[in-house]
Design a protein around this motif. Structure first.
Motif, PDB file in Angstrom:
ATOM      1  N   LYS A 157       0.824  -1.212   0.000  1.00 10.19           N
ATOM      2  CA  LYS A 157       0.000   0.000   0.000  1.00 10.19           C
ATOM      3  C   LYS A 157       0.852   1.253   0.000  1.00 10.19           C
ATOM      4  CE  LYS A 157      -3.740   2.337   2.485  1.00 10.19           C
ATOM      5  NZ  LYS A 157      -4.648   2.298   3.650  1.00 10.19           N
ATOM      6  N   ASN A 158       1.986   1.212   0.732  1.00  9.91           N
ATOM      7  CA  ASN A 158       2.859   2.373   0.855  1.00  9.91           C
ATOM      8  C   ASN A 158       4.317   1.934   0.885  1.00  9.91           C
ATOM      9  OD1 ASN A 158       0.819   4.578   1.395  1.00  9.91           O
ATOM     10  ND2 ASN A 158       0.371   3.266   3.156  1.00  9.91           N
ATOM     11  N   ASP A 159       5.207   2.854   0.523  1.00  7.53           N
ATOM     12  CA  ASP A 159       6.617   2.667   0.845  1.00  7.53           C
ATOM     13  C   ASP A 159       6.743   2.673   2.366  1.00  7.53           C
ATOM     14  OD1 ASP A 159       7.099   2.803  -1.860  1.00  7.53           O
ATOM     15  OD2 ASP A 159       8.022   4.772  -1.815  1.00  7.53           O
ATOM     16  N   SER A 160       7.693   1.922   2.898  1.00  4.46           N
ATOM     17  CA  SER A 160       7.845   1.908   4.346  1.00  4.46           C
ATOM     18  C   SER A 160       9.279   1.622   4.731  1.00  4.46           C
ATOM     19  CB  SER A 160       6.928   0.863   4.991  1.00  4.46           C
ATOM     20  OG  SER A 160       7.259  -0.441   4.561  1.00  4.46           O
ATOM     21  N   ALA A 161       9.659   2.139   5.889  1.00  5.95           N
ATOM     22  CA  ALA A 161      10.972   1.884   6.461  1.00  5.95           C
ATOM     23  C   ALA A 161      10.792   1.615   7.946  1.00  5.95           C
ATOM     24  CB  ALA A 161      11.895   3.084   6.247  1.00  5.95           C
ATOM     25  N   GLN A 162      11.148   0.424   8.381  1.00  5.64           N
ATOM     26  CA  GLN A 162      11.032   0.056   9.787  1.00  5.64           C
ATOM     27  C   GLN A 162      12.289  -0.696  10.197  1.00  5.64           C
ATOM     28  OE1 GLN A 162       7.242  -2.147   9.566  1.00  5.64           O
ATOM     29  NE2 GLN A 162       6.291  -0.503  10.742  1.00  5.64           N
ATOM     30  N   VAL A 163      12.972  -0.159  11.196  1.00  9.69           N
ATOM     31  CA  VAL A 163      14.179  -0.797  11.717  1.00  9.69           C
ATOM     32  C   VAL A 163      14.079  -0.792  13.236  1.00  9.69           C
ATOM     33  CG1 VAL A 163      16.695  -0.789  11.797  1.00  9.69           C
ATOM     34  CG2 VAL A 163      15.520   0.028   9.738  1.00  9.69           C
ATOM     35  N   ASN A 164      14.188  -1.977  13.845  1.00 12.42           N
ATOM     36  CA  ASN A 164      14.045  -2.099  15.295  1.00 12.42           C
ATOM     37  C   ASN A 164      15.100  -3.045  15.850  1.00 12.42           C
ATOM     38  OD1 ASN A 164      11.161  -0.802  15.739  1.00 12.42           O
ATOM     39  ND2 ASN A 164      10.995  -2.179  13.990  1.00 12.42           N
ATOM     40  N   GLY A 198      14.560  -1.721  24.162  1.00 10.77           N
ATOM     41  CA  GLY A 198      14.584  -1.831  22.712  1.00 10.77           C
ATOM     42  C   GLY A 198      14.526  -0.457  22.084  1.00 10.77           C
ATOM     43  N   ALA A 199      14.709  -0.415  20.773  1.00 12.26           N
ATOM     44  CA  ALA A 199      14.696   0.875  20.090  1.00 12.26           C
ATOM     45  C   ALA A 199      14.078   0.749  18.714  1.00 12.26           C
ATOM     46  CB  ALA A 199      16.105   1.440  19.972  1.00 12.26           C
ATOM     47  N   GLU A 200      13.224   1.686  18.383  1.00 14.25           N
ATOM     48  CA  GLU A 200      12.741   1.865  17.019  1.00 14.25           C
ATOM     49  C   GLU A 200      13.624   2.921  16.376  1.00 14.25           C
ATOM     50  OE1 GLU A 200       9.137   4.353  15.718  1.00 14.25           O
ATOM     51  OE2 GLU A 200       8.376   2.273  15.686  1.00 14.25           O
ATOM     52  N   ILE A 201      14.265   2.579  15.261  1.00 10.61           N
ATOM     53  CA  ILE A 201      15.213   3.481  14.607  1.00 10.61           C
ATOM     54  C   ILE A 201      14.575   4.197  13.425  1.00 10.61           C
ATOM     55  CG2 ILE A 201      17.431   3.557  13.383  1.00 10.61           C
ATOM     56  CD1 ILE A 201      18.083   0.932  15.025  1.00 10.61           C
ATOM     57  N   GLU A 202      13.833   3.453  12.636  1.00  5.64           N
ATOM     58  CA  GLU A 202      13.054   4.027  11.542  1.00  5.64           C
ATOM     59  C   GLU A 202      11.590   3.672  11.777  1.00  5.64           C
ATOM     60  OE1 GLU A 202      13.938   5.957   9.117  1.00  5.64           O
ATOM     61  OE2 GLU A 202      16.105   5.897   9.379  1.00  5.64           O
ATOM     62  N   PRO A 203      10.669   4.607  11.516  1.00  4.13           N
ATOM     63  CA  PRO A 203      10.886   5.898  10.874  1.00  4.13           C
ATOM     64  C   PRO A 203      11.506   6.996  11.746  1.00  4.13           C
ATOM     65  CG  PRO A 203       8.578   5.589  11.400  1.00  4.13           C
ATOM     66  CD  PRO A 203       9.237   4.304  11.725  1.00  4.13           C
ATOM     67  N   LYS A 204      11.476   6.837  13.078  1.00  4.42           N
ATOM     68  CA  LYS A 204      12.171   7.806  13.920  1.00  4.42           C
ATOM     69  C   LYS A 204      12.587   7.134  15.212  1.00  4.42           C
ATOM     70  CE  LYS A 204       8.177   9.849  16.310  1.00  4.42           C
ATOM     71  NZ  LYS A 204       7.489  11.120  16.644  1.00  4.42           N
ATOM     72  N   ILE A 238       7.968   2.016  29.932  1.00  6.82           N
ATOM     73  CA  ILE A 238       7.976   3.419  29.523  1.00  6.82           C
ATOM     74  C   ILE A 238       8.580   3.537  28.130  1.00  6.82           C
ATOM     75  CG2 ILE A 238       8.131   4.321  31.875  1.00  6.82           C
ATOM     76  CD1 ILE A 238      11.103   4.838  31.369  1.00  6.82           C
ATOM     77  N   ASN A 239       8.121   4.546  27.388  1.00 11.78           N
ATOM     78  CA  ASN A 239       8.679   4.891  26.096  1.00 11.78           C
ATOM     79  C   ASN A 239       9.437   6.200  26.206  1.00 11.78           C
ATOM     80  OD1 ASN A 239       7.475   2.651  24.923  1.00 11.78           O
ATOM     81  ND2 ASN A 239       5.638   3.786  24.322  1.00 11.78           N
ATOM     82  N   ILE A 240      10.621   6.234  25.623  1.00 14.17           N
ATOM     83  CA  ILE A 240      11.468   7.428  25.654  1.00 14.17           C
ATOM     84  C   ILE A 240      11.592   7.965  24.230  1.00 14.17           C
ATOM     85  CG2 ILE A 240      13.769   8.324  26.187  1.00 14.17           C
ATOM     86  CD1 ILE A 240      14.109   5.929  28.101  1.00 14.17           C
ATOM     87  N   ASP A 241      11.222   9.210  24.030  1.00 15.54           N
ATOM     88  CA  ASP A 241      11.363   9.868  22.726  1.00 15.54           C
ATOM     89  C   ASP A 241      12.453  10.921  22.831  1.00 15.54           C
ATOM     90  OD1 ASP A 241       9.321   8.417  21.427  1.00 15.54           O
ATOM     91  OD2 ASP A 241       7.795   9.695  22.339  1.00 15.54           O
TER      92      ASP A 241
END
Length: 362
Positions: free
Chosen positions: A257-264, A271-277, A289-292
């Protein structure tokens, strides 16, 4: 002020990011550019006020003023030009992938050792500012032992055509072009554990879909819709000696459906989500807890990352920093990529200690 005198070989699309970054660095003097097409090299030289132009990289390397080079050519020429540059006494920044085959990678590694010169592999995502921030958390132990990573770069319509779609020149499709970025990034953040086996799949189902109308996509300068010999998409499971694993899937063309970038990445303390942010997940006081992190560029910024990569290369040339993308990392990544292609071709898991993993040419 000390300067590094730079020559650039290959004036295709990626060279512009190198040139912009060099031009912005006060300790750089751009001395020469080289391209098989003289007019293109001359246009670049005029735009950046570069005094010398060449169509033969050997002539550029013979220029004694040049101390270091960026290699931005087709993948199948990376080994030949890198080795020649090292033997000519130049430091080298080689665009990813390092080369096509394991044998070529080992020859480059030998040339680095024999010449005593620097080779930095162009893993630009390692240099992104959000990765520098995340690396501090990892190095401090905040994520603990990273045992699993998952990466996905999906283009629904994104085969650039031209040399990118010609396996002889590129070595493959999305796996070796964009997959190398996220595989390397995860491996780097996981502490570069030794890969022991891979199981991979490649698919050639859709081609470059040049019939699609009303949807823009990047096209290489030598785009030719009639030729496409690379995979549409690839996926793989990579297992490491320490028990960690990495799952990856990448595509040039896919009914998504869409272009996507997901890196974890996932560790036993966070843990960390790197893409999209960039976002970090952990727990404190028996609470998840989530840290932004509050940073200007929480995701991958293309040109900013190239600026940081080039600045790192310049500092390495000046002896002011330690290379974080050494040739050994390039060799290991080619071993992994070739093993994935071989696994897909043979329909079985491949052990990295097996002989003959030069599968990109099959």
């Amino acid at each position: 002020m000390k300067y590094v005198h730079i020559g650039l070989i290959g004036c295709g699309s990626i060279s512009e990011s190198h040139l912009k970054a060099y031009a912005a660095n006060p300790q750089v003097k751009l001395v020469a550019v080289c391209d098989l097409k003289l007019e293109r090299a001359q246009a670049i030289a005029e735009r950046y006020q570069i005094p010398h132009t060449y169509t033969d990289y050997r002539e550029l390397l013979a220029n004694p003023e040049i101390e270091a080079v960026s290699i931005c050519t087709w993948n199948n020429s990376h080994a030949e030009i890198s080795i020649a540059a090292l033997q000519a006494g130049k430091n080298v920044l080689c665009e990813k992938p390092l080369c096509k085959t394991v044998d070529d990678a080992l020859e480059i590694e030998q040339a680095v050792r024999q010449s005593g010169k620097l080779l930095q592999v162009g893993y630009v995502r390692r240099h992104a500012s959000n990765i520098e921030v995340l690396k501090r958390f990892i190095d401090a132990g905040d994520l603990g032992e990273i045992y699993y990573a998952k990466a996905s770069l999906v283009r629904r319509l994104g085969n650039p055509g031209g040399w990118f779609a010609d396996r002889e020149r590129s070595g493959g499709g999305p796996l070796i072009d964009i997959g190398v970025h996220v595989i390397d990034l995860c491996w780097y953040l996981m502490g570069k554990p030794k890969a022991v086996s891979v199981s991979g799949n490649t698919y050639n189902k859709l081609g470059n879909r040049s019939h699609i109308e009303n949807y823009d996509f990047y096209q290489a300068a030598d785009y030719d819709a009639s030729k496409n010999t690379v995979e549409d998409m690839a996926n793989a499971l990579i297992r490491f000696e320490n028990g960690a694993s990495l799952m990856v899937d990448v595509s040039f063309s896919l009914h998504a459906k869409n272009d996507s970038a997901q890196v974890n990445i996932y560790g036993d303390r966070g843990g960390a989500e790197i893409e999209p942010k960039l976002s970090i997940a952990t727990e404190q006081h028996n609470t998840i807890i989530n840290i932004d992190p509050q940073i200007s560029r929480p995701g991958f910024d293309f040109q900013e990352s190239f600026n940081r990569e080039i600045n790192h290369f310049v500092n390495n040339c000046l002896g002011n920093s330690q290379n974080i993308c050494p040739v050994e990392d390039g060799v290991e990544m080619i071993k992994i990529l070739n093993a994935i292609y071989r696994s897909a071709a043979e329909g079985r898991e491949i052990r990295l200690d097996e002989e003959g993993t030069n599968a990109a040419e099959q």
